[in-house]
Design a protein around this motif. Structure first.
Motif, PDB file in Angstrom:
ATOM      1  N   MET A   1       0.829  -1.200   0.000  1.00 48.47           N
ATOM      2  CA  MET A   1       0.000   0.000   0.000  1.00 48.47           C
ATOM      3  C   MET A   1       0.866   1.254   0.000  1.00 48.47           C
ATOM      4  N   LYS A   2       1.884   1.284   0.835  1.00 56.85           N
ATOM      5  CA  LYS A   2       2.777   2.445   0.901  1.00 56.85           C
ATOM      6  C   LYS A   2       3.515   2.639  -0.422  1.00 56.85           C
TER       7      LYS A   2
ATOM      8  N   ALA B   1       3.189   5.936  -2.881  1.00 61.25           N
ATOM      9  CA  ALA B   1       4.388   6.641  -3.328  1.00 61.25           C
ATOM     10  C   ALA B   1       4.468   6.694  -4.855  1.00 61.25           C
ATOM     11  N   GLN B   2       4.005   5.642  -5.499  1.00 61.02           N
ATOM     12  CA  GLN B   2       4.064   5.553  -6.960  1.00 61.02           C
ATOM     13  C   GLN B   2       3.037   6.446  -7.648  1.00 61.02           C
ATOM     14  N   VAL B   3       1.791   6.455  -7.162  1.00 59.93           N
ATOM     15  CA  VAL B   3       0.721   7.171  -7.868  1.00 59.93           C
ATOM     16  C   VAL B   3       0.190   8.383  -7.127  1.00 59.93           C
TER      17      VAL B   3
ATOM     18  N   ASP C   1      -3.631   7.608   2.636  1.00 54.72           N
ATOM     19  CA  ASP C   1      -4.119   8.779   1.910  1.00 54.72           C
ATOM     20  C   ASP C   1      -3.096   9.352   0.947  1.00 54.72           C
ATOM     21  N   SER C   2      -3.607   9.952  -0.115  1.00 55.96           N
ATOM     22  CA  SER C   2      -2.813  10.748  -1.037  1.00 55.96           C
ATOM     23  C   SER C   2      -2.343  11.997  -0.311  1.00 55.96           C
ATOM     24  N   SER C   3      -1.229  12.569  -0.758  1.00 55.69           N
ATOM     25  CA  SER C   3      -0.755  13.823  -0.155  1.00 55.69           C
ATOM     26  C   SER C   3      -1.398  15.049  -0.814  1.00 55.69           C
TER      27      SER C   3
ATOM     28  N   MET D   1      -2.670  -1.563 -13.514  1.00 52.15           N
ATOM     29  CA  MET D   1      -1.463  -2.357 -13.719  1.00 52.15           C
ATOM     30  C   MET D   1      -0.464  -2.224 -12.572  1.00 52.15           C
ATOM     31  N   ALA D   2      -0.630  -1.167 -11.768  1.00 50.32           N
ATOM     32  CA  ALA D   2       0.308  -0.960 -10.650  1.00 50.32           C
ATOM     33  C   ALA D   2       0.090  -2.042  -9.635  1.00 50.32           C
TER      34      ALA D   2
END
Length: 176
Positions: free
Chosen positions: A30-31, A35-37, A58-60, A175-176
């Protein structure tokens, strides 16, 4: 104020997580996804006949999707629900299709034929896409979590505002 939860539920939760570490196993993934998206990532677990959110990263970004822990995720109205039911045995799929398909938004799948098509599409792609079925303005992708040869135990999903999720982004999320 006369009643409150004592320590017993917390103790039971710790015992359960020690024996069946879904959250501990999923957390690094999840982390990495956040970080990726940089979109909201949430984990859901199937228990007592329902799929519900058990953890959210959560998203930043200021404009982001909020998902509450404990949220019930209907099979026909969410990417998580669609991913989960698509990985289930055929009798469970048929029961979900035959069940009530309540509308949560104007975009919610409420007919069996659309639900069946989306299940087939999810099975072919390996991930599901939920387009504003539970909340207007939200698009999500999800994948079922299961061990080889077993029914699914939960889902891992990413949710983003529709304004940031064109078809290429949705495919990349899946795909991620």
């Amino acid at each position: 104020r006369k009643y409150h939860l004592g320590a017993a539920p917390v103790r039971l939760a710790r015992i359960r997580e020690a024996r069946y570490p879904l959250l501990r196993t999923a957390l690094p993934h999840m982390k990495r996804l956040v970080a990726q998206v940089d979109e909201t990532v949430h984990l859901a677990e199937y228990s007592a006949g329902r799929l519900s959110t058990i953890h959210v990263e959560d998203s930043s970004k200021a404009h982001r999707v909020f998902v509450d822990v404990g949220t019930i995720l209907p099979y026909h109205a969410t990417a998580s629900g669609l991913a989960f039911i698509s990985a289930c045995p055929q009798p469970e799929i048929e029961a979900a299709i035959a069940g009530p398909l309540d509308a949560f938004t104007d975009y919610t799948m409420t007919d069996a034929a659309s639900f069946r098509r989306n299940i087939a599409e999810t099975q072919a792609k390996g991930y599901s896409v939920g387009r504003q079925g539970m909340e207007v303005g939200v698009i999500s992708t999800a994948a079922a979590i299961r061990a080889p040869g077993m029914r699914p135990v939960g889902t891992l999903a990413m949710a983003a505002p529709v304004s940031r999720a064109d078809e290429a982004a949705v495919h990349a999320f899946g795909m991620a």
